[in-house]
Scaffold this active site. Structure first.
Site, PDB file in Angstrom:
ATOM      1  N   ASP A 203     -10.868   3.450   4.678  1.00 35.22           N
ATOM      2  CA  ASP A 203      -9.846   3.371   5.721  1.00 35.22           C
ATOM      3  C   ASP A 203     -10.365   4.160   6.916  1.00 35.22           C
ATOM      4  O   ASP A 203     -10.450   5.384   6.892  1.00 35.22           O
ATOM      5  CB  ASP A 203      -8.547   3.972   5.185  1.00 35.22           C
TER       6      ASP A 203
ATOM      7  N   ASP B 260       0.855  -1.186   0.000  1.00 33.58           N
ATOM      8  CA  ASP B 260       0.000   0.000   0.000  1.00 33.58           C
ATOM      9  C   ASP B 260       0.891   1.236   0.000  1.00 33.58           C
ATOM     10  O   ASP B 260       1.936   1.252   0.666  1.00 33.58           O
ATOM     11  CB  ASP B 260      -0.972   0.005   1.183  1.00 33.58           C
TER      12      ASP B 260
ATOM     13  N   GLU C  24      -9.922   4.433  11.128  1.00 30.27           N
ATOM     14  CA  GLU C  24      -9.023   4.015  12.203  1.00 30.27           C
ATOM     15  C   GLU C  24      -8.837   5.152  13.199  1.00 30.27           C
ATOM     16  O   GLU C  24      -9.512   6.191  13.108  1.00 30.27           O
ATOM     17  CB  GLU C  24      -7.672   3.616  11.590  1.00 30.27           C
TER      18      GLU C  24
END
Length: 319
Positions: A103, A14, A105
């Site tokens: 994403d 990534d 988090e």
């Protein structure tokens, strides 16, 4: 014995703007098969290197996907999904593009925005935010967005929600084992095991074979079949396309039981107890409902219809 054995895990990377210019040839020669590329953040940031990184991965022959870094305190999930879709996150059926990634988090900007790790959202509001993002993405592409997260964040900020089982999990946990998973998932689809991998950017693996990765990239058409007995004389069957591809030449066959005949079925052929229908084409998001009307020969006892659509068999009963 013939054939080639495939590894149980497929390596990948990534990257983001922080990674800089990427030598994708080094990634492929090192065994990398896929890449996730940071595309967007909130509704006002697009990775300035995205086009070069995303296009470079494709040119090198890698499977690639884009990811969106969520800022759920700034705007709703729908708005951020739209921004992602418009700035690199859209899915295309080219056998090289993975579904987009959400994403979500720990808040890395606490010193700047003054929010806690959950961006000051309640568990209920966070689950709603994720639902809004993933629903908008699925509506637009026909694909379930991949969710990147950590187990600890998911447990704390979503209350360990189990509402996202259909979305593939990209688990972030640096170490030698994935460890405990968030409640929505029984296995991870991708695993980020290191923030700096052996190739470039983060170190990742796909939990499966290369052929399974290819199926995730470009899955077969997904068709949902449902039916109901409205009463002793009326039966309905609905065929809908929930996946990314249209379907063609769908055949429906049915047979009445319990001493009754089919007397009406608009758009279908009827012969005694039997009925047959055909759908030439059904596009993503579309559905078609057939209504069958029967004439029972008795007023009591179980009656109904057996209906077959491809490999799906339904038994619709009424009393």
């Amino acid at each position: 014995m013939t054939g080639v054995a495939q590894a149980a895990e497929v390596p990948g990377v990534d990257v983001s703007d922080w990674t800089g210019d990427v030598d994708w040839g080094t990634v492929t020669s090192g065994g990398g098969k896929f890449a996730f590329v940071h595309a967007t953040e909130g509704t006002n940031y697009r990775n300035p290197r995205f086009d070069a990184q995303y296009g470079g991965a494709a040119t090198a022959g890698l499977i690639r996907g884009a990811y969106h870094f969520a800022q759920p305190h700034e705007s709703d999930g729908t708005a951020q999904a739209d921004y992602f879709l418009q700035n690199g996150g859209n899915w295309v059926s080219d056998s090289q593009t993975l579904p987009g990634v959400l994403d979500i988090e720990d808040n890395p900007y606490k010193d700047k925005n003054g929010k806690n790790n959950c961006y000051d959202l309640s568990v209920e509001d966070m689950v709603t935010w994720i639902k809004d993002f993933t629903k908008r993405y699925q509506d637009a592409t026909g694909r379930y967005a991949i969710i990147y997260t950590t187990t600890s964040w998911w447990q704390t900020c979503t209350g360990n929600s189990d509402k996202f089982k259909s979305n593939p999990l990209w688990l972030a946990r640096w170490g030698t084992e994935p460890g405990e998973l968030p409640k929505s998932w029984k296995k991870q689809t991708f695993w980020q095991s290191a923030d700096k991998g052996p190739l470039v950017g983060g170190g990742n693996s796909f939990n499966g074979s290369e052929s399974q990765l290819a199926s995730l990239v470009n899955p077969p058409a997904m068709v949902k079949v449902s039916g109901q007995a409205a009463n002793r004389k009326t039966y309905k069957v609905t065929i809908s396309v929930s996946g990314p591809h249209s379907v063609q030449d769908v055949k429906i066959s049915g047979r009445a039981f319990g001493g009754q005949r089919v007397v009406r079925a608009p758009g279908c052929k009827v012969s005694g107890t039997a009925v047959s229908c055909r759908i030439e084409k059904l596009s993503r998001g579309q559905k078609k409902t057939f209504t069958f009307t029967t004439r029972p020969s008795k007023t009591r006892g179980t009656v109904g219809m057996y209906v077959t659509v491809g490999s799906v068999k339904l038994t619709l009963k009424a009393r």
